[in-house]
Write a protein that holds these residues in place. Structure first.
Motif, PDB file in Angstrom:
ATOM      1  N   GLU A   4       0.868  -1.182   0.000  1.00 20.86           N
ATOM      2  CA  GLU A   4       0.000   0.000   0.000  1.00 20.86           C
ATOM      3  C   GLU A   4       0.901   1.227   0.000  1.00 20.86           C
ATOM      4  OE1 GLU A   4      -2.718   2.479   3.196  1.00 20.86           O
ATOM      5  OE2 GLU A   4      -2.105   0.443   3.682  1.00 20.86           O
ATOM      6  N   GLY A  34      -2.985  -9.769   8.604  1.00 20.28           N
ATOM      7  CA  GLY A  34      -2.422  -9.554   7.271  1.00 20.28           C
ATOM      8  C   GLY A  34      -1.373  -8.467   7.204  1.00 20.28           C
ATOM      9  N   TYR A  35      -1.203  -7.703   8.280  1.00 23.64           N
ATOM     10  CA  TYR A  35      -0.185  -6.646   8.323  1.00 23.64           C
ATOM     11  C   TYR A  35       1.199  -7.278   8.333  1.00 23.64           C
ATOM     12  CZ  TYR A  35       2.981  -3.309  10.552  1.00 23.64           C
ATOM     13  OH  TYR A  35       4.054  -2.514  10.855  1.00 23.64           O
ATOM     14  N   GLN A  36       2.137  -6.695   7.550  1.00 26.01           N
ATOM     15  CA  GLN A  36       3.520  -7.159   7.547  1.00 26.01           C
ATOM     16  C   GLN A  36       4.492  -6.109   8.094  1.00 26.01           C
ATOM     17  OE1 GLN A  36       4.830  -8.769   3.814  1.00 26.01           O
ATOM     18  NE2 GLN A  36       3.133 -10.214   3.698  1.00 26.01           N
ATOM     19  N   HIS A  38       5.332  -1.416   8.126  1.00 25.21           N
ATOM     20  CA  HIS A  38       4.997  -0.076   7.621  1.00 25.21           C
ATOM     21  C   HIS A  38       6.209   0.843   7.758  1.00 25.21           C
ATOM     22  CE1 HIS A  38       4.275   0.678  11.918  1.00 25.21           C
ATOM     23  NE2 HIS A  38       4.549   1.950  11.642  1.00 25.21           N
ATOM     24  N   TRP A  56       1.038  -5.695   3.186  1.00 23.76           N
ATOM     25  CA  TRP A  56      -0.099  -6.543   3.571  1.00 23.76           C
ATOM     26  C   TRP A  56       0.059  -7.908   2.907  1.00 23.76           C
ATOM     27  CZ3 TRP A  56      -3.357  -4.673   7.135  1.00 23.76           C
ATOM     28  CH2 TRP A  56      -3.469  -3.281   7.280  1.00 23.76           C
ATOM     29  N   ASP A  57      -0.501  -8.932   3.532  1.00 18.01           N
ATOM     30  CA  ASP A  57      -0.496 -10.257   2.912  1.00 18.01           C
ATOM     31  C   ASP A  57      -1.310 -10.247   1.620  1.00 18.01           C
ATOM     32  OD1 ASP A  57       1.067 -11.349   4.949  1.00 18.01           O
ATOM     33  OD2 ASP A  57      -0.655 -12.171   6.033  1.00 18.01           O
ATOM     34  N   ASP A  61      -6.791  -7.744   2.902  1.00 15.75           N
ATOM     35  CA  ASP A  61      -6.413  -7.468   4.289  1.00 15.75           C
ATOM     36  C   ASP A  61      -6.468  -5.973   4.568  1.00 15.75           C
ATOM     37  OD1 ASP A  61      -5.986 -10.109   5.154  1.00 15.75           O
ATOM     38  OD2 ASP A  61      -3.909 -10.098   4.452  1.00 15.75           O
ATOM     39  N   HIS A  62      -6.147  -5.174   3.563  1.00 14.01           N
ATOM     40  CA  HIS A  62      -6.225  -3.719   3.728  1.00 14.01           C
ATOM     41  C   HIS A  62      -7.615  -3.191   3.425  1.00 14.01           C
ATOM     42  CE1 HIS A  62      -5.459   0.542   2.215  1.00 14.01           C
ATOM     43  NE2 HIS A  62      -5.473   0.580   3.530  1.00 14.01           N
ATOM     44  N   PHE A  66      -8.927  -4.189   7.216  1.00 13.68           N
ATOM     45  CA  PHE A  66      -8.590  -2.992   7.982  1.00 13.68           C
ATOM     46  C   PHE A  66      -9.635  -1.900   7.817  1.00 13.68           C
ATOM     47  CE2 PHE A  66      -6.055   1.069   8.264  1.00 13.68           C
ATOM     48  CZ  PHE A  66      -6.075   1.125   9.653  1.00 13.68           C
ATOM     49  N   HIS A  91      -2.191   0.379  -4.535  1.00 13.87           N
ATOM     50  CA  HIS A  91      -1.623  -0.892  -4.120  1.00 13.87           C
ATOM     51  C   HIS A  91      -0.748  -1.450  -5.234  1.00 13.87           C
ATOM     52  CE1 HIS A  91      -5.273  -0.286  -1.757  1.00 13.87           C
ATOM     53  NE2 HIS A  91      -4.571  -0.827  -0.789  1.00 13.87           N
TER      54      HIS A  91
END
Length: 102
Positions: A4, A34-36, A38, A56-57, A61-62, A66, A91
């Motif tokens: 993102e 799903g967050y990896q 930032h 994000w995975d 997920d975003h 989210f 994205h």
């Protein structure tokens, strides 16, 4: 992984307050499924401009997880009043690169 990319235009003279609010808000996004990772980066030439990068995975997920969550409302309350205009969010998927998995 989906990256993102949000271009954030913060109201001039609000940078310090924005960064303080972001320090609080980052714990919200980091807790989401799903967050990896930032990064928040500030432009050297335009100090009221930032870029937010979030890994994000999946896209959903975003966009669904989210943005559709109660946590997003807290994120929004902390940050959205700093932006003028509202951020552009896009994205991306990795095509190739050095030092990263494809």
């Amino acid at each position: 992984m989906v990256l993102e990319v949000a271009l954030l235009q913060v109201i001039p003279s609000q940078e310090t307050a924005f960064e303080a609010a972001f320090a609080e808000a980052q714990t919200i996004i980091a807790s989401m499924p799903g967050y990896q990772f930032h990064q928040l980066q500030r432009c050297l030439e335009k100090p009221s401009q930032y870029v937010l990068l979030v890994g994000w995975d999946t896209l959903e997920d975003h966009t669904v997880g989210f943005r559709g969550s109660p946590q997003y409302q807290a994120w929004r309350a902390l940050l959205h009043h700093f932006y003028d205009p509202f951020p552009t969010v896009e994205h991306y998927a990795l095509v190739m690169g050095s030092g990263c998995a494809s």
